[in-house]
Design a protein around this motif. Structure first.
Motif, PDB file in Angstrom:
ATOM      1  N   PHE A  74     -16.515   9.281 -18.782  1.00 35.07           N
ATOM      2  CA  PHE A  74     -17.847   9.859 -18.658  1.00 35.07           C
ATOM      3  C   PHE A  74     -17.761  11.316 -18.202  1.00 35.07           C
ATOM      4  O   PHE A  74     -18.478  12.174 -18.708  1.00 35.07           O
ATOM      5  CB  PHE A  74     -18.682   9.022 -17.673  1.00 35.07           C
ATOM      6  CG  PHE A  74     -20.077   9.518 -17.458  1.00 35.07           C
ATOM      7  CD1 PHE A  74     -21.067   9.264 -18.389  1.00 35.07           C
ATOM      8  CD2 PHE A  74     -20.405  10.235 -16.320  1.00 35.07           C
ATOM      9  CE1 PHE A  74     -22.362   9.715 -18.188  1.00 35.07           C
ATOM     10  CE2 PHE A  74     -21.689  10.683 -16.118  1.00 35.07           C
ATOM     11  CZ  PHE A  74     -22.681  10.425 -17.048  1.00 35.07           C
ATOM     12  N   ASN A  75     -16.888  11.609 -17.274  1.00 33.27           N
ATOM     13  CA  ASN A  75     -16.771  12.959 -16.719  1.00 33.27           C
ATOM     14  C   ASN A  75     -16.202  13.969 -17.713  1.00 33.27           C
ATOM     15  O   ASN A  75     -16.315  15.174 -17.499  1.00 33.27           O
ATOM     16  CB  ASN A  75     -15.925  12.943 -15.449  1.00 33.27           C
ATOM     17  CG  ASN A  75     -16.645  12.261 -14.312  1.00 33.27           C
ATOM     18  OD1 ASN A  75     -17.865  12.218 -14.267  1.00 33.27           O
ATOM     19  ND2 ASN A  75     -15.880  11.699 -13.389  1.00 33.27           N
ATOM     20  N   LEU A  76     -15.607  13.497 -18.784  1.00 34.94           N
ATOM     21  CA  LEU A  76     -15.054  14.398 -19.799  1.00 34.94           C
ATOM     22  C   LEU A  76     -16.126  14.959 -20.738  1.00 34.94           C
ATOM     23  O   LEU A  76     -15.899  15.974 -21.401  1.00 34.94           O
ATOM     24  CB  LEU A  76     -13.992  13.674 -20.629  1.00 34.94           C
ATOM     25  CG  LEU A  76     -12.760  13.175 -19.880  1.00 34.94           C
ATOM     26  CD1 LEU A  76     -11.878  12.351 -20.813  1.00 34.94           C
ATOM     27  CD2 LEU A  76     -11.984  14.337 -19.288  1.00 34.94           C
ATOM     28  N   PHE A  77     -17.293  14.309 -20.796  1.00 38.03           N
ATOM     29  CA  PHE A  77     -18.324  14.701 -21.757  1.00 38.03           C
ATOM     30  C   PHE A  77     -19.156  15.871 -21.236  1.00 38.03           C
ATOM     31  O   PHE A  77     -19.284  16.079 -20.028  1.00 38.03           O
ATOM     32  CB  PHE A  77     -19.243  13.523 -22.063  1.00 38.03           C
ATOM     33  CG  PHE A  77     -18.551  12.378 -22.748  1.00 38.03           C
ATOM     34  CD1 PHE A  77     -17.880  12.560 -23.944  1.00 38.03           C
ATOM     35  CD2 PHE A  77     -18.575  11.105 -22.201  1.00 38.03           C
ATOM     36  CE1 PHE A  77     -17.246  11.510 -24.573  1.00 38.03           C
ATOM     37  CE2 PHE A  77     -17.945  10.054 -22.825  1.00 38.03           C
ATOM     38  CZ  PHE A  77     -17.280  10.251 -24.012  1.00 38.03           C
ATOM     39  N   PRO A  78     -19.758  16.617 -22.182  1.00 36.04           N
ATOM     40  CA  PRO A  78     -20.679  17.695 -21.775  1.00 36.04           C
ATOM     41  C   PRO A  78     -21.980  17.113 -21.195  1.00 36.04           C
ATOM     42  O   PRO A  78     -22.285  15.932 -21.379  1.00 36.04           O
ATOM     43  CB  PRO A  78     -20.933  18.466 -23.067  1.00 36.04           C
ATOM     44  CG  PRO A  78     -20.586  17.524 -24.161  1.00 36.04           C
ATOM     45  CD  PRO A  78     -19.561  16.577 -23.624  1.00 36.04           C
ATOM     46  N   LEU A  79     -22.748  17.962 -20.501  1.00 38.00           N
ATOM     47  CA  LEU A  79     -23.954  17.528 -19.792  1.00 38.00           C
ATOM     48  C   LEU A  79     -24.944  16.786 -20.685  1.00 38.00           C
ATOM     49  O   LEU A  79     -25.438  15.719 -20.307  1.00 38.00           O
ATOM     50  CB  LEU A  79     -24.641  18.738 -19.152  1.00 38.00           C
ATOM     51  CG  LEU A  79     -25.966  18.447 -18.446  1.00 38.00           C
ATOM     52  CD1 LEU A  79     -25.751  17.519 -17.253  1.00 38.00           C
ATOM     53  CD2 LEU A  79     -26.639  19.730 -18.009  1.00 38.00           C
ATOM     54  N   MET A  81     -24.496  15.113 -23.407  1.00 36.13           N
ATOM     55  CA  MET A  81     -23.994  13.798 -23.783  1.00 36.13           C
ATOM     56  C   MET A  81     -24.008  12.853 -22.573  1.00 36.13           C
ATOM     57  O   MET A  81     -24.302  11.667 -22.727  1.00 36.13           O
ATOM     58  CB  MET A  81     -22.594  13.890 -24.366  1.00 36.13           C
ATOM     59  CG  MET A  81     -22.072  12.583 -24.902  1.00 36.13           C
ATOM     60  SD  MET A  81     -20.713  12.907 -26.003  1.00 36.13           S
ATOM     61  CE  MET A  81     -21.017  11.686 -27.233  1.00 36.13           C
ATOM     62  N   LYS A  82     -23.714  13.367 -21.382  1.00 39.09           N
ATOM     63  CA  LYS A  82     -23.774  12.551 -20.171  1.00 39.09           C
ATOM     64  C   LYS A  82     -25.184  12.005 -19.966  1.00 39.09           C
ATOM     65  O   LYS A  82     -25.371  10.826 -19.671  1.00 39.09           O
ATOM     66  CB  LYS A  82     -23.353  13.351 -18.939  1.00 39.09           C
ATOM     67  CG  LYS A  82     -21.877  13.596 -18.829  1.00 39.09           C
ATOM     68  CD  LYS A  82     -21.586  14.381 -17.552  1.00 39.09           C
ATOM     69  CE  LYS A  82     -20.130  14.714 -17.417  1.00 39.09           C
ATOM     70  NZ  LYS A  82     -19.857  15.500 -16.198  1.00 39.09           N
ATOM     71  N   LYS A  83     -26.175  12.874 -20.141  1.00 36.94           N
ATOM     72  CA  LYS A  83     -27.571  12.434 -19.991  1.00 36.94           C
ATOM     73  C   LYS A  83     -27.923  11.369 -21.024  1.00 36.94           C
ATOM     74  O   LYS A  83     -28.577  10.376 -20.710  1.00 36.94           O
ATOM     75  CB  LYS A  83     -28.518  13.625 -20.118  1.00 36.94           C
ATOM     76  CG  LYS A  83     -28.516  14.533 -18.923  1.00 36.94           C
ATOM     77  CD  LYS A  83     -29.539  15.650 -19.131  1.00 36.94           C
ATOM     78  CE  LYS A  83     -29.696  16.495 -17.904  1.00 36.94           C
ATOM     79  NZ  LYS A  83     -30.731  17.518 -18.070  1.00 36.94           N
ATOM     80  N   SER A  84     -27.468  11.588 -22.244  1.00 36.12           N
ATOM     81  CA  SER A  84     -27.732  10.595 -23.298  1.00 36.12           C
ATOM     82  C   SER A  84     -27.075   9.264 -22.971  1.00 36.12           C
ATOM     83  O   SER A  84     -27.663   8.198 -23.180  1.00 36.12           O
ATOM     84  CB  SER A  84     -27.223  11.102 -24.647  1.00 36.12           C
ATOM     85  OG  SER A  84     -27.899  12.264 -25.023  1.00 36.12           O
ATOM     86  N   LEU A  85     -25.856   9.312 -22.446  1.00 35.25           N
ATOM     87  CA  LEU A  85     -25.153   8.084 -22.085  1.00 35.25           C
ATOM     88  C   LEU A  85     -25.826   7.358 -20.920  1.00 35.25           C
ATOM     89  O   LEU A  85     -25.870   6.123 -20.897  1.00 35.25           O
ATOM     90  CB  LEU A  85     -23.691   8.382 -21.755  1.00 35.25           C
ATOM     91  CG  LEU A  85     -22.807   8.737 -22.939  1.00 35.25           C
ATOM     92  CD1 LEU A  85     -21.436   9.212 -22.466  1.00 35.25           C
ATOM     93  CD2 LEU A  85     -22.675   7.551 -23.885  1.00 35.25           C
ATOM     94  N   VAL A  86     -26.374   8.114 -19.971  1.00 35.03           N
ATOM     95  CA  VAL A  86     -27.098   7.496 -18.852  1.00 35.03           C
ATOM     96  C   VAL A  86     -28.325   6.753 -19.377  1.00 35.03           C
ATOM     97  O   VAL A  86     -28.582   5.601 -19.002  1.00 35.03           O
ATOM     98  CB  VAL A  86     -27.486   8.564 -17.801  1.00 35.03           C
ATOM     99  CG1 VAL A  86     -28.506   8.019 -16.811  1.00 35.03           C
ATOM    100  CG2 VAL A  86     -26.251   9.056 -17.067  1.00 35.03           C
ATOM    101  N   ASP A 156     -28.439  16.994 -13.302  1.00 32.01           N
ATOM    102  CA  ASP A 156     -29.127  18.293 -13.333  1.00 32.01           C
ATOM    103  C   ASP A 156     -28.708  19.147 -12.133  1.00 32.01           C
ATOM    104  O   ASP A 156     -28.528  20.358 -12.258  1.00 32.01           O
ATOM    105  CB  ASP A 156     -30.646  18.111 -13.330  1.00 32.01           C
ATOM    106  CG  ASP A 156     -31.181  17.692 -14.684  1.00 32.01           C
ATOM    107  OD1 ASP A 156     -30.495  17.963 -15.701  1.00 32.01           O
ATOM    108  OD2 ASP A 156     -32.264  17.090 -14.733  1.00 32.01           O
ATOM    109  N   GLY A 157     -28.549  18.506 -10.977  1.00 28.53           N
ATOM    110  CA  GLY A 157     -28.149  19.220  -9.777  1.00 28.53           C
ATOM    111  C   GLY A 157     -26.743  19.753  -9.840  1.00 28.53           C
ATOM    112  O   GLY A 157     -26.427  20.834  -9.304  1.00 28.53           O
TER     113      GLY A 157
END
Length: 160
Positions: A74-79, A81-86, A156-157
């Motif tokens: 998860f930490n490897l992805f861009p922001l 994509m992280k939001k989409s995965l969440v 976001d933070g």
């Protein structure tokens, strides 16, 4: 002295269910030790209370982000994509629990209309035990919603 935090019904319900299970098991142990008699209904009650507590605890875990996750990838992805995965993860969790609730409602309906089964130890209708799952599912869906908002806010933070 007030802390300013509202009383959480899910915390109290989980605590009361756990306390009830411990008390029931303790009384059964005392009964076996002192009068050499085991109370047969304790297993039936504690198993069903445990299921209910698990449902309530699942909501708490979703809200806290305490469920299992694959953070290494998860930490490897861009922001974005992280939001989409969440959001995708939240939708999967909610969808799975909608299925669980659907099956439980179907089981309750079947018990009320077809089977009329009663529990082995207490002789109460088994649909009463089943009803706890869709009833306490409110806490699961609330936990998924709040947990998703919190995880998105953290993302976001981190990138502000």
């Amino acid at each position: 002295m007030k802390s300013g935090k509202p009383i959480r019904a899910d915390y109290w319900i989980a605590a009361l269910l756990l306390m009830s299970m411990a008390l029931i098991a303790f009384v059964n142990v005392l009964s076996r030790y002192f009068i050499n008699f085991s109370i047969g209904a304790t297993e039936e009650i504690t198993i069903n209370l445990f299921v209910w507590m698990t449902v309530v605890g699942t909501g708490i875990a979703f809200e806290r982000g305490a469920q299992l996750g694959m953070v290494t990838f998860f930490n490897l992805f861009p922001l974005k994509m992280k939001k989409s995965l969440v959001v995708f993860s939240a939708l999967l969790g909610a969808g799975l629990f909608i299925l669980v609730c659907g099956y439980m409602v179907q089981a309750i309906y079947d018990e009320l209309t077809l089977f009329h089964a009663t529990s082995a130890a207490l002789g109460i209708p088994v649909w009463i035990y089943y009803a706890g799952v869709p009833l306490f599912a409110v806490f699961v869906f609330r936990g998924i919603y709040r947990g998703t908002l919190a995880r998105l806010a953290v993302l976001d933070g981190e990138n502000a």
